[in-house]
Design a protein around this motif. Structure first.
Motif, short mmCIF file in Angstrom:
data_model
loop_
_atom_site.label_atom_id
_atom_site.label_comp_id
_atom_site.label_asym_id
_atom_site.label_seq_id
_atom_site.Cartn_x
_atom_site.Cartn_y
_atom_site.Cartn_z
N LEU A 41 55.25 40.42 -12.75
CA LEU A 41 55.04 41.73 -12.74
C LEU A 41 53.97 42.24 -11.65
O LEU A 41 52.89 41.58 -11.91
N LYS A 42 54.34 42.82 -10.50
CA LYS A 42 53.10 43.22 -9.74
C LYS A 42 52.90 44.61 -9.88
O LYS A 42 53.98 45.23 -9.55
N PRO A 43 51.71 44.98 -9.99
CA PRO A 43 51.48 46.48 -9.94
C PRO A 43 51.71 47.17 -8.69
O PRO A 43 51.67 46.58 -7.56
N LYS A 44 52.18 48.36 -8.71
CA LYS A 44 52.59 49.17 -7.37
C LYS A 44 51.43 49.37 -6.82
O LYS A 44 50.56 50.02 -7.47
N LYS A 45 51.16 49.01 -5.69
CA LYS A 45 49.83 49.47 -4.64
C LYS A 45 50.15 50.69 -4.11
O LYS A 45 51.09 51.12 -3.42
N SER A 46 49.32 51.88 -4.73
CA SER A 46 49.86 53.31 -4.18
C SER A 46 48.44 53.96 -4.17
O SER A 46 47.55 53.62 -4.74
N HIS A 73 60.82 57.81 -16.87
CA HIS A 73 60.59 56.50 -16.32
C HIS A 73 59.61 56.67 -15.27
O HIS A 73 59.73 57.64 -14.38
N HIS A 74 58.96 55.71 -15.17
CA HIS A 74 57.78 55.79 -14.42
C HIS A 74 57.76 54.39 -13.62
O HIS A 74 57.67 53.27 -14.46
N THR A 75 57.10 54.24 -12.56
CA THR A 75 56.81 52.98 -11.83
C THR A 75 55.42 52.43 -11.88
O THR A 75 54.62 52.79 -10.86
N PHE A 76 55.09 51.70 -12.89
CA PHE A 76 53.69 51.13 -12.78
C PHE A 76 53.77 49.99 -11.96
O PHE A 76 52.80 49.40 -11.65
N ASN A 81 61.15 50.05 -13.74
CA ASN A 81 61.24 51.40 -14.62
C ASN A 81 60.83 51.44 -15.78
O ASN A 81 61.61 50.92 -16.54
N THR A 82 59.68 52.04 -16.05
CA THR A 82 59.15 51.76 -17.51
C THR A 82 59.45 53.28 -18.23
O THR A 82 59.13 54.36 -17.56
N LYS A 83 59.90 53.04 -19.48
CA LYS A 83 60.11 54.14 -20.13
C LYS A 83 58.76 55.08 -20.58
O LYS A 83 58.02 54.27 -20.89
N THR A 84 58.82 56.47 -20.21
CA THR A 84 57.56 57.06 -20.48
C THR A 84 58.06 58.37 -21.30
O THR A 84 59.25 58.74 -21.18
N TYR A 85 56.88 59.16 -21.31
CA TYR A 85 56.99 60.65 -21.73
C TYR A 85 55.99 61.20 -20.50
O TYR A 85 55.27 60.57 -20.24
N GLY A 86 56.64 62.36 -20.30
CA GLY A 86 55.79 63.14 -19.19
C GLY A 86 56.14 64.68 -19.44
O GLY A 86 56.89 64.98 -20.17
N ILE A 87 55.32 65.41 -18.92
CA ILE A 87 55.26 66.79 -18.68
C ILE A 87 55.44 67.29 -17.24
O ILE A 87 54.59 67.27 -16.62
N GLU A 88 56.62 67.72 -17.01
CA GLU A 88 56.94 68.13 -15.79
C GLU A 88 56.68 67.13 -14.65
O GLU A 88 56.44 67.23 -13.43
N GLY A 212 57.65 44.83 -18.86
CA GLY A 212 57.03 45.91 -18.02
C GLY A 212 57.34 47.29 -18.92
O GLY A 212 56.86 48.42 -18.25
N GLN A 213 57.59 47.04 -19.99
CA GLN A 213 57.68 48.57 -20.82
C GLN A 213 56.42 48.60 -21.56
O GLN A 213 55.74 47.67 -21.98
N ILE A 214 56.35 49.87 -21.81
CA ILE A 214 54.91 50.31 -22.68
C ILE A 214 55.29 49.69 -24.21
O ILE A 214 56.12 49.75 -24.88
N ASP A 215 54.07 48.95 -24.58
CA ASP A 215 54.15 48.55 -25.87
C ASP A 215 52.87 49.10 -26.87
O ASP A 215 51.93 48.94 -26.61
#
Length: 479
Positions: A41-46, A73-76, A81-88, A212-215
């Protein structure tokens, strides 16, 4: 070699004195099985993600915000694509800008498959608008916090506060910043352009599994110690970069981690200034080389960008955020020597002392040997009474202590007022409690009397809070 080319080749190798770069942070040979198999897994350079300022709707003079709490889903990592929770958003939430004296309504719509709540951490609001354990938002339902902003300029935040689930829901991504402005703050000669020289910085750490999923799967020992990880995030990105203009840069730093204590620094030889604590400006800027923040604490700092910098965690020697100096000139090139005059409480006005011992009972975290029970009121605090709250951590582990509804002053650490750091001498709502330490804070509950609906006080290490290290108090009439 140009800076950007260097980044591409190195995968965010260090450019600061104390940074070790990504591969040096321990991807190889980690003890945790959840992290030992993700070498591919390579961290997204951003660039540093800047949470958007949410535009309100103005109706009948009320500033209304509408926020959707959702699965996403968020790209860490690259191509993951990592499953996440988000607000807007796919992760975290937008920034809410409030001004002292205005009426607001913040409506949260819960689109999750589980219940949640949303607490305005640091906001001075009525108990029924606090978003604590009693203001549950069930799936497909809405809940609104309605109040008049009644506090000075500060950096606050919002996050879940559901009984037994706060830690997991924050870990999945539910949190966002609240910025409070007032006339005094607007007139100060400090960086104030959001996203340009006034930047939110949410620090977290995260465990990921081999895909790459949150544990989030703490053991009983990790509940006691707090759930910590080896991958560090800033605004939901791994080692991002920010292009800053030459001049003063303001960072609103929030420790949004579940349990990790961060000690931030720009290296051994680069100083910065702290200008604010949790709930107020400091009276004067405080010159520092490092600053420690426990979970839930905030600090506003300003650093002069005259070269490339690296924001680091001194406790682990890890790089958090790369700051690259732009060629253009910033908007602020000098700082005021005086920021505010704080109206302090008088210790001689204290009517009583309350003691809160952070300990355990029957294997669970507790306060005064009582495990949290949402049907029990632990303290009744008369409105407008000045009180001393003594906080005692007799354990060989880190805790901290957060009080809802109020902004307190730290008056003593380990038996002496001289042990209170200059960087702690603003108003706060969360205090760091190292192992085997004591502190006294000066508290005054104001404005909101409600003898039925309680506020909370608790350790803000979220595993400790969920495990029972939390109590409740009501603000009662003083008659």
């Amino acid at each position: 070699m140009k800076r950007r080319d260097f980044l591409k080749l190195s995968g965010f190798a260090p450019i600061g004195i104390m940074g070790y770069g990504w591969m040096g942070h321990g991807w190889m040979g980690r003890r945790h099985s959840t992290n030992s198999n993700i070498l591919s897994l390579k961290p997204k350079k951003s660039p540093l993600p800047i949470p958007k300022l949410l535009d309100p709707i103005i109706e009948n003079g009320i500033k209304k915000f509408h926020l959707n709490i959702q699965e996403s889903h968020h790209t860490f990592f690259e191509n993951i694509n990592t499953k996440t929770y988000g607000i807007e958003s796919t992760y975290l939430g937008p920034t809410l800008l409030l001004r002292q004296g205005e009426s607001v309504e913040i409506e949260y719509k819960n689109n999750l498959p589980e219940a949640t709540t949303m607490h305005g951490h640091g906001m001075h609001v009525p108990a029924i608008m606090d978003g604590g354990v009693h203001q549950v938002i069930n799936p497909n339902q809405c809940w609104s916090a309605k109040y008049t902003v009644n506090q000075p300029a500060s950096t606050c935040w919002y996050h879940p506060h559901l009984m037994g689930k706060t830690a997991e829901q924050v870990y999945m991504g539910l949190a966002g910043m609240i910025i409070v402005e007032d006339e005094e703050s607007k007139n100060l000669n400090i960086p104030q352009t959001y996203g340009v020289d006034d930047i939110p910085v949410v620090l977290q750490d995260k465990k990921f599994d081999s895909s790459g999923q949150i544990d989030y799967s703490p053991t009983r020992m990790e509940i006691k110690r707090g759930y910590k990880a080896n991958t560090f995030l800033v605004n939901g990105a791994i080692e991002p970069y920010f292009n800053a203009k030459t001049g003063w840069l303001r960072l609103r730093v929030l420790n949004g981690a579940n349990a990790r204590v961060f000690t931030i620094s720009f290296g051994l030889f680069k100083s910065f200034y702290q200008i604010a604590t949790d709930n107020s400006f400091l009276e004067q800027p405080i010159k520092l080389n490092s600053l420690t923040l426990s979970p839930g604490e905030r600090a506003e700092i300003v650093v002069y960008v005259d070269r490339d910098l690296v924001l680091q965690d001194r406790n682990t020697s890890k790089s958090l955020l790369y700051i690259f100096k732009d060629e253009s000139i910033g908007l602020v090139d000098s700082l005021p020597t005086q920021l505010t005059n704080l109206e302090r409480l008088n210790i001689h006005d204290a009517k009583r002392v309350r003691r809160f011992v952070l300990n355990m009972r029957r294997g669970h975290m507790a306060i005064n040997s009582k495990i949290m029970n949402k049907n029990r009121i632990d303290e009744r605090v008369p409105v407008n009474d000045v009180e001393i709250w003594e906080i005692i951590n007799p354990m060989h582990m880190v805790h901290n202590f957060h009080i809802h509804a109020t902004h307190f002053e730290i008056i003593e650490r380990n038996g002496s007022a001289r042990n209170v750091l200059p960087s702690e001498r603003g108003f706060k709502d969360t205090i760091y409690m190292p192992p085997r330490s004591t502190a006294k804070v000066l508290v005054k509950m104001k404005d909101y009397v409600d003898e039925v609906h309680p506020y909370m006080y608790h350790c803000h290490i979220l595993e400790h809070e969920d495990d029972g290290m939390m109590g409740q108090f009501t603000v009662v009439s003083n008659s």
